[in-house]
Design a protein around this motif. Structure first.
Motif, PDB file in Angstrom:
ATOM      1  N   ASP A  62       0.825  -1.220   0.000  1.00  0.00           N
ATOM      2  CA  ASP A  62       0.000   0.000   0.000  1.00  0.00           C
ATOM      3  C   ASP A  62       0.850   1.258   0.000  1.00  0.00           C
ATOM      4  N   ASP A  63       0.318   2.314  -0.589  1.00  0.00           N
ATOM      5  CA  ASP A  63       1.033   3.598  -0.591  1.00  0.00           C
ATOM      6  C   ASP A  63       1.315   4.103   0.823  1.00  0.00           C
ATOM      7  N   GLU A  64       0.461   3.693   1.764  1.00  0.00           N
ATOM      8  CA  GLU A  64       0.592   4.161   3.150  1.00  0.00           C
ATOM      9  C   GLU A  64       1.827   3.607   3.845  1.00  0.00           C
ATOM     10  N   PHE A  65       2.324   2.476   3.377  1.00  0.00           N
ATOM     11  CA  PHE A  65       3.409   1.801   4.103  1.00  0.00           C
ATOM     12  C   PHE A  65       4.708   2.605   4.070  1.00  0.00           C
ATOM     13  N   HIS A  66       5.280   2.810   5.250  1.00  0.00           N
ATOM     14  CA  HIS A  66       6.584   3.485   5.376  1.00  0.00           C
ATOM     15  C   HIS A  66       7.442   2.640   6.315  1.00  0.00           C
ATOM     16  N   ALA A  67       8.601   2.212   5.848  1.00  0.00           N
ATOM     17  CA  ALA A  67       9.429   1.259   6.608  1.00  0.00           C
ATOM     18  C   ALA A  67       9.681   1.741   8.029  1.00  0.00           C
ATOM     19  N   ARG A  68       9.877   3.052   8.192  1.00  0.00           N
ATOM     20  CA  ARG A  68      10.187   3.567   9.524  1.00  0.00           C
ATOM     21  C   ARG A  68       8.933   3.908  10.318  1.00  0.00           C
ATOM     22  N   TYR A  69       8.058   4.723   9.724  1.00  0.00           N
ATOM     23  CA  TYR A  69       6.922   5.227  10.509  1.00  0.00           C
ATOM     24  C   TYR A  69       5.837   4.180  10.737  1.00  0.00           C
ATOM     25  N   SER A  70       5.748   3.186   9.871  1.00  0.00           N
ATOM     26  CA  SER A  70       4.724   2.149  10.065  1.00  0.00           C
ATOM     27  C   SER A  70       5.165   1.079  11.064  1.00  0.00           C
ATOM     28  N   SER A  71       6.432   1.084  11.417  1.00  0.00           N
ATOM     29  CA  SER A  71       6.974   0.029  12.287  1.00  0.00           C
ATOM     30  C   SER A  71       6.348   0.043  13.685  1.00  0.00           C
ATOM     31  N   LYS A  72       5.978  -1.130  14.178  1.00  0.00           N
ATOM     32  CA  LYS A  72       5.395  -1.258  15.519  1.00  0.00           C
ATOM     33  C   LYS A  72       6.438  -1.714  16.535  1.00  0.00           C
ATOM     34  N   GLY A  73       7.577  -2.164  16.048  1.00  0.00           N
ATOM     35  CA  GLY A  73       8.622  -2.607  16.964  1.00  0.00           C
ATOM     36  C   GLY A  73       9.731  -3.326  16.228  1.00  0.00           C
ATOM     37  N   LYS A  74      10.794  -3.598  16.971  1.00  0.00           N
ATOM     38  CA  LYS A  74      11.952  -4.263  16.382  1.00  0.00           C
ATOM     39  C   LYS A  74      12.583  -5.211  17.395  1.00  0.00           C
ATOM     40  N   THR A  75      13.224  -6.241  16.873  1.00  0.00           N
ATOM     41  CA  THR A  75      14.019  -7.126  17.725  1.00  0.00           C
ATOM     42  C   THR A  75      15.479  -7.053  17.296  1.00  0.00           C
ATOM     43  N   TYR A  76      16.342  -6.860  18.264  1.00  0.00           N
ATOM     44  CA  TYR A  76      17.784  -6.926  18.046  1.00  0.00           C
ATOM     45  C   TYR A  76      18.352  -8.097  18.841  1.00  0.00           C
ATOM     46  N   SER A  77      19.470  -8.648  18.369  1.00  0.00           N
ATOM     47  CA  SER A  77      20.225  -9.587  19.211  1.00  0.00           C
ATOM     48  C   SER A  77      21.642  -9.047  19.382  1.00  0.00           C
ATOM     49  N   TYR A  78      22.256  -9.436  20.486  1.00  0.00           N
ATOM     50  CA  TYR A  78      23.657  -9.057  20.742  1.00  0.00           C
ATOM     51  C   TYR A  78      24.362 -10.292  21.308  1.00  0.00           C
ATOM     52  N   THR A  79      25.476 -10.682  20.686  1.00  0.00           N
ATOM     53  CA  THR A  79      26.144 -11.907  21.120  1.00  0.00           C
ATOM     54  C   THR A  79      27.510 -11.615  21.740  1.00  0.00           C
ATOM     55  N   ILE A  80      27.665 -12.167  22.950  1.00  0.00           N
ATOM     56  CA  ILE A  80      28.910 -12.040  23.716  1.00  0.00           C
ATOM     57  C   ILE A  80      29.583 -13.403  23.742  1.00  0.00           C
ATOM     58  N   VAL A  81      30.894 -13.445  23.522  1.00  0.00           N
ATOM     59  CA  VAL A  81      31.645 -14.673  23.790  1.00  0.00           C
ATOM     60  C   VAL A  81      32.393 -14.451  25.091  1.00  0.00           C
ATOM     61  N   ASN A  82      32.066 -15.267  26.079  1.00  0.00           N
ATOM     62  CA  ASN A  82      32.639 -15.098  27.414  1.00  0.00           C
ATOM     63  C   ASN A  82      33.689 -16.167  27.670  1.00  0.00           C
ATOM     64  N   ARG A  83      34.941 -15.806  27.378  1.00  0.00           N
ATOM     65  CA  ARG A  83      36.045 -16.746  27.627  1.00  0.00           C
ATOM     66  C   ARG A  83      37.308 -15.942  27.856  1.00  0.00           C
TER      67      ARG A  83
END
Lengths: 244, 244
Positions: free
Chosen positions: B96-117
């Protein structure tokens, strides 16, 4: 002189392989430069394997003889502070004069990781081989068992090295699947040139249905390089461990 | 004009982040160049997030308007053949013309990986953060729950962006541990500048015993950036998913 053994992790992405060469950045030369900076000695190190450009290592082994007074276990930090981010010494220790990283080795384990999905792959592409066509992993697992044992693996060798025999003992070959990740582990007493990458290429040919699992038997018996699979790219390959 | 939505995977290692800038290779500019090659149109695309240099994405979303006749679902291949290896279009479709990648977004998931050694890390260093000191993962898991909910996260923000409010809703924050890999997943309706990396730095401070899990409560209440942890390096961070 004292004999020092190193266990080395490296990311092969930006190296022209292990072995020192006139041009190009190699892991061997990078470590030798760090040893020179730490000890002032111009030393050649023995590596357990001559990995190709783009191949990685979780536990490559090397040894060298030194007159330096640095204690064996302190070489780790002495070298790490002089190494770039993509090579790390995991462990260092003083060993018997008899120890040679290559000739004392009793075997090695490599892993090769395939991502099997239709979509193109960018994340982790330096560590993964992307296979677009749906692979029959059960058939690949079935094929694995035909490689195990003492066989003449000349069908699974690229030309370019002079060796006495093409007989090797494959002690283990198995596949771990997690989602679209297919990880192949292989352990042998030694490997012919490109042997792991050609075995993986042959397993992919089985996964594609172009070979039946039991065809492996006759390919080995015939020593027919043409019936075996392609030599897959280096980036999925990791030297996991060297046994002594 | 038609509105095209893209789902993009990229390896951020060799990019100066998402956003187009006068100098430096960016993901946005790289995709815009591929669109120009495919359509002849000079188009600006809207990205769902302005990821920093070194940050990766498994599913970044973008959209753009085009006059081209390429069907929505064919943009994937049309662009992939014109993109470098470290950026891939996973999916393309007309929306749809209404869709905007940034403003239409309802949320995001990020991951962050640590190696602990203790040992230095080279293999996968572009995707992992190396933490040498032993982390108490149970304490970190306990700390996670204090972040969840609607809070003012100004203690977990780097300066440099102008925003209306520092209140965000953290819907999920949890840790998966596998051997010495500690993987943190966080989902929120939106993120302040460097918010994920500072929350991870704060969880590490808890893991190090420099903060108690329940201290998170007062750090949030006080909005005290100095009591929160450091902003960890970008390379462990992956934008996993954007919700609409």
């Amino acid at each position: 002189m004292r004999n020092i053994k190193l266990i080395i992790e490296f990311d092969g992405s930006n190296f022209c392989g292990w072995q020192r060469q006139p041009k190009g950045r190699t892991v061997q030369k990078t470590i030798e430069t760090a040893i020179f900076k730490a000890t002032g000695e111009n030393i050649l190190i023995n590596g357990s394997s001559r990995t190709d450009a783009g191949v990685h290592a979780r536990e490559m082994v090397a040894n060298f003889f030194t007159n330096s007074t640095i204690p064996g276990d302190k070489f780790r930090e002495a070298l790490n502070t002089r190494l770039p981010e993509d090579v790390s010494i995991i462990k260092s220790e003083e060993v018997d004069d008899e120890f040679h990283a290559r000739y004392s080795s009793k075997g090695k384990t490599y892993s090769y990781t395939i991502v099997n999905r239709y979509e193109r792959l960018s994340l982790g592409h330096q560590y993964l081989y992307h296979c677009k066509y749906n692979l029959d992993v059960d058939a690949m697992k079935e094929a694995c068992k035909y490689f195990i044992g003492i066989h003449d693996f000349k069908a699974f060798m690229s030309p370019g090295s002079s060796i006495k025999t093409t007989v090797r003992n494959v002690m283990q070959l198995y596949i771990e699947q997690k989602g679209n990740n297919i990880k192949i582990f292989i352990t042998a007493d030694g490997f012919l040139y490109n042997m792991v990458r050609i075995i993986v290429g042959t397993l992919i040919k089985v996964g594609n249905g172009k070979l039946k699992p039991e065809d492996i038997k006759s390919i080995i018996a015939e020593g027919n390089r043409k019936r075996a699979g392609m030599c897959v790219p280096p980036n999925g390959l990791i030297l996991e461990k060297v046994f002594y």
